[in-house]
Design a protein around this motif. Structure first.
Motif, short mmCIF file in Angstrom:
data_model
loop_
_atom_site.label_atom_id
_atom_site.label_comp_id
_atom_site.label_asym_id
_atom_site.label_seq_id
_atom_site.Cartn_x
_atom_site.Cartn_y
_atom_site.Cartn_z
N THR A 1 124.63 42.08 109.18
CA THR A 1 123.99 42.05 107.86
C THR A 1 124.37 40.78 107.12
O THR A 1 123.54 40.16 106.43
N VAL A 2 125.64 40.38 107.25
CA VAL A 2 126.09 39.14 106.60
C VAL A 2 125.25 37.96 107.08
O VAL A 2 124.78 37.14 106.27
N LEU A 3 125.04 37.86 108.37
CA LEU A 3 124.34 36.71 108.93
C LEU A 3 122.83 36.77 108.70
O LEU A 3 122.19 35.75 108.48
N SER A 4 122.26 37.97 108.72
CA SER A 4 120.81 38.09 108.62
C SER A 4 120.31 38.14 107.17
O SER A 4 119.17 37.78 106.89
N GLU A 5 121.17 38.60 106.26
CA GLU A 5 120.74 38.77 104.88
C GLU A 5 121.55 37.91 103.91
O GLU A 5 121.01 37.08 103.18
N GLY A 6 122.86 38.15 103.87
CA GLY A 6 123.69 37.48 102.87
C GLY A 6 123.71 35.98 102.99
O GLY A 6 123.73 35.26 101.99
N ALA A 7 123.69 35.46 104.23
CA ALA A 7 123.75 34.01 104.41
C ALA A 7 122.47 33.31 103.94
O ALA A 7 122.53 32.40 103.11
N PRO A 8 121.29 33.70 104.43
CA PRO A 8 120.08 32.99 104.00
C PRO A 8 119.77 33.18 102.51
O PRO A 8 119.25 32.27 101.87
N LEU A 9 120.12 34.34 101.97
CA LEU A 9 119.89 34.55 100.55
C LEU A 9 120.70 33.58 99.70
O LEU A 9 120.20 33.00 98.74
N GLU A 10 121.96 33.36 100.09
CA GLU A 10 122.79 32.44 99.33
C GLU A 10 122.33 30.99 99.51
O GLU A 10 122.43 30.18 98.58
N VAL A 11 121.81 30.67 100.68
CA VAL A 11 121.24 29.32 100.88
C VAL A 11 120.08 29.10 99.91
O VAL A 11 119.95 28.04 99.30
N GLY A 12 119.22 30.12 99.77
CA GLY A 12 118.13 30.00 98.82
C GLY A 12 118.62 29.83 97.39
O GLY A 12 118.09 29.02 96.63
N ALA A 13 119.66 30.59 97.01
CA ALA A 13 120.23 30.46 95.67
C ALA A 13 120.84 29.07 95.48
O ALA A 13 120.79 28.50 94.38
N LEU A 14 121.41 28.53 96.54
CA LEU A 14 121.98 27.18 96.47
C LEU A 14 120.89 26.14 96.17
O LEU A 14 121.07 25.26 95.32
N ILE A 15 119.76 26.24 96.86
CA ILE A 15 118.65 25.32 96.61
C ILE A 15 118.20 25.42 95.16
O ILE A 15 118.02 24.41 94.46
N CYS A 16 118.02 26.65 94.68
CA CYS A 16 117.59 26.85 93.29
C CYS A 16 118.59 26.26 92.30
O CYS A 16 118.20 25.64 91.31
N THR A 17 119.87 26.48 92.57
CA THR A 17 120.91 26.02 91.64
C THR A 17 120.94 24.50 91.57
O THR A 17 121.04 23.91 90.48
N LYS A 18 120.83 23.84 92.71
CA LYS A 18 120.83 22.38 92.71
C LYS A 18 119.61 21.83 91.96
O LYS A 18 119.72 20.84 91.23
N GLU A 19 118.47 22.46 92.15
CA GLU A 19 117.28 22.00 91.45
C GLU A 19 117.40 22.22 89.95
O GLU A 19 116.97 21.39 89.14
N PHE A 20 118.02 23.33 89.56
CA PHE A 20 118.20 23.58 88.12
C PHE A 20 119.21 22.60 87.53
O PHE A 20 119.06 22.16 86.38
N GLN A 21 120.23 22.23 88.29
CA GLN A 21 121.16 21.22 87.82
C GLN A 21 120.43 19.90 87.58
O GLN A 21 120.67 19.22 86.57
N SER A 22 119.55 19.53 88.49
CA SER A 22 118.78 18.30 88.29
C SER A 22 117.93 18.38 87.03
O SER A 22 117.78 17.39 86.29
N ARG A 23 117.38 19.54 86.77
CA ARG A 23 116.57 19.73 85.57
C ARG A 23 117.43 19.54 84.31
O ARG A 23 117.04 18.80 83.38
N LEU A 24 118.59 20.16 84.26
CA LEU A 24 119.45 20.02 83.08
C LEU A 24 119.95 18.58 82.95
O LEU A 24 120.02 18.04 81.84
N ASP A 25 120.30 17.97 84.08
CA ASP A 25 120.76 16.57 84.04
C ASP A 25 119.68 15.66 83.46
O ASP A 25 119.98 14.73 82.70
N SER A 26 118.43 15.91 83.83
CA SER A 26 117.35 15.05 83.35
C SER A 26 117.16 15.16 81.84
O SER A 26 116.66 14.24 81.21
#
Length: 329
Positions: free
Chosen positions: A267-292
């Motif tokens: 479950t960790v590998l099939s669900e928890g890992a890819p979900l957190e990768v998606g959250a990571l992408i979102c977080t980095k993009e939101f950081q770029s938005r606030l930085d701008s």
């Protein structure tokens, strides 16, 4: 990241968040909200000297809503930290008290930790219509209009507030802060995807709500409805200026927390890992938005970690000094 990659990652994120298969959900007959009049406390259960359950008759929600509060044993004014649950919030108690050490962790701290009970797949927002599966959801009105006077009056709140949450609840915390900037001093977000305005982000929200039997069209309308942009922290980021903003996320790499107790590695590998990768992408993009926009915020990128409760417990511990500064400065 390219738009196509972001859309693919968001869809994968949504499917993982939903567990891949919609959960069985009861179909309560939606109650109609009762407009007018303040919310009232029906009863208070003192579960312990430092933990109380308030049962509140909410005109907006059209029902009695439970809110648990962790608080000092002593009297005296104190600030309040509202902490929201994830997509699977249940009706008996917050997952924060079920799955973390928060009760012991905040013991002795001069703060009310306000834990709304319920809100599965609701995004803690006001829905346009009652949903056949998820009922009436008028969470924004409840959390921002009805509940604060009760917390201040019944639980010695001093009018100072911050809000936080994980995953869906973290996204909701940012939405509520951007829509009610005068109410909260800060927003604390763990493993969330703040954007709700883009087509890919709408897909994420829709699949998340559908995974628990609901229809997000009943929440913010069809894709063309302006309610989607009105609830988008990306679009409304300027309203976050001056707030204490804290966002943390892992990178999907499993760590020691993922292989303790009865946690299933598959479950960790099939669900928890890819979900957190998606959250990571979102977080980095939101950081770029606030930085701008030149909006200060604290971003914490954990070198390991999946989308799971042991990491959110760690996040709460790590964020607490910043939470205290937001509540006391």
């Amino acid at each position: 990241m390219g738009r196509r990659f972001f859309a693919t990652a968001s869809l994968a994120l949504a499917l993982v968040l939903s567990g891949g298969v919609p959960s069985a959900v009861g179909a309560p007959i939606p109650a109609l909200p009762r407009p007018g009049g303040p919310a009232t406390v029906v009863s208070v259960d003192e579960l312990t000297p430092t933990r109380s359950a308030l049962f509140i008759d909410s005109p907006a929600m059209g029902r009695i809503v439970q809110v648990q509060v962790l608080h000092p044993a002593s009297e005296g004014p104190r600030p309040s930290f509202y902490l929201l649950d994830g997509v699977d919030s249940t009706d008996d108690e917050s997952s924060w008290t079920k799955k973390t050490d928060i009760v012991d962790f905040v013991a002795g701290k001069n703060v009310n930790v306000v834990l709304p009970v319920g809100g599965m797949a609701s995004y803690y927002t006001d829905w346009q219509k009652a949903d056949p599966a998820l009922g009436v959801n008028m969470w924004e009105t409840f959390l921002t209009k009805e509940l604060p006077p009760i917390i201040d009056g019944e639980m010695n709140g001093n009018g100072v507030r911050a809000i936080g949450g994980l995953s869906m609840g973290g996204q909701a915390a940012l939405i509520l802060t951007s829509r009610n900037p005068d109410l909260y001093r800060g927003s604390f977000v763990f493993s969330a995807c703040p954007n709700t305005g883009s087509p890919a982000s709408q897909n994420l929200v829709r699949v998340t709500v559908a995974s628990r039997g609901g229809d997000a069209t009943n929440m913010w309308g069809p894709a063309s409805d302006p309610d989607w942009q009105a609830h988008d922290p990306w679009t409304n980021a300027e309203r976050l200026r001056g707030k204490v903003l804290y966002m943390s996320v892992g990178n999907g790499v499993p760590g020691n927390n993922d292989f303790q107790g009865d946690i299933d590695a598959a479950t960790v590998l099939s669900e928890g890992a890819p979900l957190e990768v998606g959250a990571l992408i979102c977080t980095k993009e939101f950081q770029s938005r606030l930085d701008s926009l030149g909006i200060p915020a604290q971003f914490v990128y954990r070198p390991i970690g999946t989308h799971s409760w042991p990491y959110w417990q760690d996040d709460l511990h790590d964020a607490w000094p910043t939470i205290e500064r937001a509540l006391t400065s």
